[in-house]
Enzyme design. Sequence first.
Site, mmCIF file in Angstrom:
data_model
loop_
_atom_site.group_PDB
_atom_site.id
_atom_site.type_symbol
_atom_site.label_atom_id
_atom_site.label_comp_id
_atom_site.label_asym_id
_atom_site.label_seq_id
_atom_site.Cartn_x
_atom_site.Cartn_y
_atom_site.Cartn_z
ATOM 1 N N ASP A 44 110.903 39.748 190.555
ATOM 2 C CA ASP A 44 110.512 40.447 189.324
ATOM 3 C C ASP A 44 110.167 41.914 189.600
ATOM 4 O O ASP A 44 110.481 42.802 188.813
ATOM 5 C CB ASP A 44 109.285 39.767 188.693
ATOM 6 C CG ASP A 44 109.646 38.402 188.116
ATOM 7 O OD1 ASP A 44 110.841 38.029 188.198
ATOM 8 O OD2 ASP A 44 108.736 37.720 187.610
ATOM 9 N N LYS A 132 121.062 18.799 168.290
ATOM 10 C CA LYS A 132 120.721 19.604 167.104
ATOM 11 C C LYS A 132 119.348 20.219 167.371
ATOM 12 O O LYS A 132 118.338 19.528 167.371
ATOM 13 C CB LYS A 132 120.705 18.745 165.850
ATOM 14 C CG LYS A 132 120.465 19.572 164.609
ATOM 15 C CD LYS A 132 120.854 18.822 163.349
ATOM 16 C CE LYS A 132 120.811 19.721 162.137
ATOM 17 N NZ LYS A 132 119.475 20.222 161.846
ATOM 18 N N LYS A 340 120.786 12.281 162.568
ATOM 19 C CA LYS A 340 119.332 12.325 162.806
ATOM 20 C C LYS A 340 118.903 11.231 163.772
ATOM 21 O O LYS A 340 119.505 10.157 163.796
ATOM 22 C CB LYS A 340 118.592 12.095 161.482
ATOM 23 C CG LYS A 340 118.701 13.266 160.547
ATOM 24 C CD LYS A 340 117.472 14.106 160.645
ATOM 25 C CE LYS A 340 117.612 15.326 159.782
ATOM 26 N NZ LYS A 340 116.652 16.334 159.987
ATOM 27 N N CYS A 414 84.355 5.236 140.747
ATOM 28 C CA CYS A 414 85.000 6.411 141.339
ATOM 29 C C CYS A 414 84.181 6.896 142.539
ATOM 30 O O CYS A 414 82.969 7.090 142.414
ATOM 31 C CB CYS A 414 85.098 7.511 140.285
ATOM 32 S SG CYS A 414 85.634 9.077 140.971
ATOM 33 N N CYS A 417 82.623 10.587 141.377
ATOM 34 C CA CYS A 417 81.625 10.802 140.323
ATOM 35 C C CYS A 417 80.873 9.523 139.952
ATOM 36 O O CYS A 417 79.935 9.567 139.163
ATOM 37 C CB CYS A 417 82.284 11.398 139.080
ATOM 38 S SG CYS A 417 83.319 10.218 138.201
ATOM 39 N N CYS A 432 89.839 6.493 137.595
ATOM 40 C CA CYS A 432 88.455 6.853 137.294
ATOM 41 C C CYS A 432 88.391 7.192 135.811
ATOM 42 O O CYS A 432 89.258 7.898 135.293
ATOM 43 C CB CYS A 432 88.068 8.068 138.138
ATOM 44 S SG CYS A 432 86.666 8.984 137.479
HETATM 45 N N1 5U1 Z 1 124.389 22.274 167.773
HETATM 46 C C1 5U1 Z 1 124.615 22.661 166.526
HETATM 47 N N2 5U1 Z 1 123.673 22.808 165.621
HETATM 48 N N3 5U1 Z 1 124.294 23.218 164.497
HETATM 49 C C2 5U1 Z 1 123.785 23.504 163.274
HETATM 50 N N4 5U1 Z 1 125.817 22.974 166.018
HETATM 51 C C3 5U1 Z 1 125.635 23.320 164.744
HETATM 52 N N5 5U1 Z 1 126.510 23.696 163.798
HETATM 53 C C4 5U1 Z 1 126.047 24.001 162.573
HETATM 54 C C5 5U1 Z 1 124.672 23.917 162.289
HETATM 55 C C6 5U1 Z 1 124.152 24.252 160.941
HETATM 56 O O1 5U1 Z 1 126.870 24.393 161.573
HETATM 57 C C7 5U1 Z 1 128.285 24.365 161.773
HETATM 58 C C8 5U1 Z 1 128.806 22.967 161.760
HETATM 59 C C9 5U1 Z 1 128.862 25.169 160.655
#
Ligand code: 5U1
Length: 677
Positions: A44, A132, A340, A414, A417, A432
Amino acid sequence: MFTPDLFAPEANGTADAQLITQLRETLHAHAHRYYVLDAPTVPDAEYDRLFRQLQELEARHPELASPDSPTQRVGGKTLDQFAQVRHAVPMLSIKTETDTRASGVENFDARIRRELGLTDTDPAIDYVAEPKFDGLAMSLRYEHGVLVQAATRGDGEMGEDVTQNIRTIGQIPLKLPAGVPELLEVRGEVYMRRDDFEALNERQRQRIAAGERGEKTFVNPRNAAAGAVRQLDPAIAAQRPLSFFAYGLGDITPVGQGGPQWPTHYDLLQTLKSWGFPVCALVKQAQGAIELVAFYEAIGQQRDGLGYDIDGVVYKVNSLALQRQLGFVTREPRWAVAHKFPAQEMLTTVLAIDVQVGRTGKLTPVAKLAPVFVGGVTVTNATLHNDDVIPEVVSVLLEKRQGIPEPFTMPRTCPVCGSVALREEGEADYRCTGGLFCSAQRKQAILHFAQRRAVEVEGLGDKLVDQMVDAGIIRTLPDLYKLGLTALANLDRMADKSAQNIVDALEKSKRTTLPRFLFGLGIRHVGEATAKELARHFGKLDAIMAASEEQLLEVADIGPIVAKSLRTFFDQPHNREVVEQLRACGVSWPEGEPAPQAVHIFSGKTFVLTGTLPSLGREEAKALIEAAGGKVAGSVSKKTSYVVAGAEAGSKLDKAQELGITVLDEAALLNLLAGEA
Ligand code: 5U1
């Protein structure tokens, strides 16, 4: 390696210019190895020495200043607000699959195969699977290889210019290598690593302990990242350590004008990596649904050990030609889906069960929990009554129970009160009976009256209402308008300026409309749409107050329950007294003559809203539809006329497509509404 010497003899102007160029390149390369590759090749102190040398040379030669210099990451002024940016190519969102089983993946793969006209005998589709990231989508615009703009997603069409703050992110290149397209927009996610988040919060705790004003700790990395990106002072943003993953493209020099073309999304990501962008190492190519499921499971298992938060995975068709063929629907690509992870479950102890009292007196049991960190937030409360609300208690582990707890029974009085709590016949809820005598109901009634959709008293939030009611300076709604500046200024922690702002807001709220006033009274079953219909039908408040149940039933959309509720409300002398006093305090609205029911374009039409609309809030969209005569329902059925879908729309959109129901995006809805106007 090039190591310019701080103590070299004074160079002439040209030599300095060369040195500056070389230093910038060297520092860019070191920054890339440090921030992106996580593999620094110098200590660094050496980096700092070169950095200082460059700073000195640049100070001596202001004519050689350049925004892509590593010294210019933090430099901008504090802003009043962010400028709006129109995205040259809209920033798409992504459809969310909430079925967390393998069938969630299989549905996506089956849909893609169907849309591409493939049969069972055709080979598996080539996909790319990515985590994601739980951050904020960002678009980085490079012109001639230099970062010129960073913009948030906003509504997908217009975002905010947060360039100053994004320039402070070490992982984001300010300058790209020679040979990149003249115009290049890289899209990805800005996020905060968990260790950076912990360190930031530790610094914040120390600041708070040292008595620094206005400092707070952050709830989770996503909130901290969002706060940093939207920080108006870039010097503060620079102290909030952010990271970035690239995952796609926006605008780019067209192929016809010398722009590049890639056969697959995976190739594109490899190129972005070679240009210096961080691309997540977990990104993988996968053949067909089976390999996508394996990816989902593998990432799910690694999730807790990753250095950053993710909330699912994304699958994308790899071939860019097939992506083009599949195209888009309502701002979401058909070729991608976000899958998800299951909602997180944690074990904790119910310490007690409190009972909350709502505006209409409804009693709701709430579990007080031993604090538990789940889904990025510390949870201490969970409702026990409404299974739509998150967080919820999903199960009770009787074997973990210690001792024999008192069984919970709904109190017959309640808890606030002490009035009798009753359950009306045919109703599930206990209420209530204290009405405005009950301080909990009073607080909620005041907040309801003061809300933006009612008479709107700006700045009158729940903390202030709690204080005013607890201090006994407000008992009924008219008391609001009898408050003087002194009474307000005498409240704890109330600055004179804030008190004056509330007085001004109250004054402003006196000029209202009949529907807003009626809605603000908080009569059971009288929402905004009903209030508007009543105002239209009768024209004047006195006519509404005097109307019999039969006359009320003549109003469009008013049935026996609403008619009875209105009559009961206005039959109570204390409610009439509240109305009179409010009028006496100067609350007024233009009154009119009864108007015939207008023919509305959405009369007889039922809408279902799903996903996040780019600019309209859900309530706002609902109000607009209702004002145009339409109804808004919660689920899609054959009776649904339209589904209005926004970003991350889920199963309701699928159902609409299955049933062949017309799907509108926000723009299409607004277009139809323009006809109403
Ligand atoms: N990894 C990833 N996250 N993400 C979010 N890819 C990705 N692609 C996105 C979004 C909203 O949008 C494209 C499919 C257009």
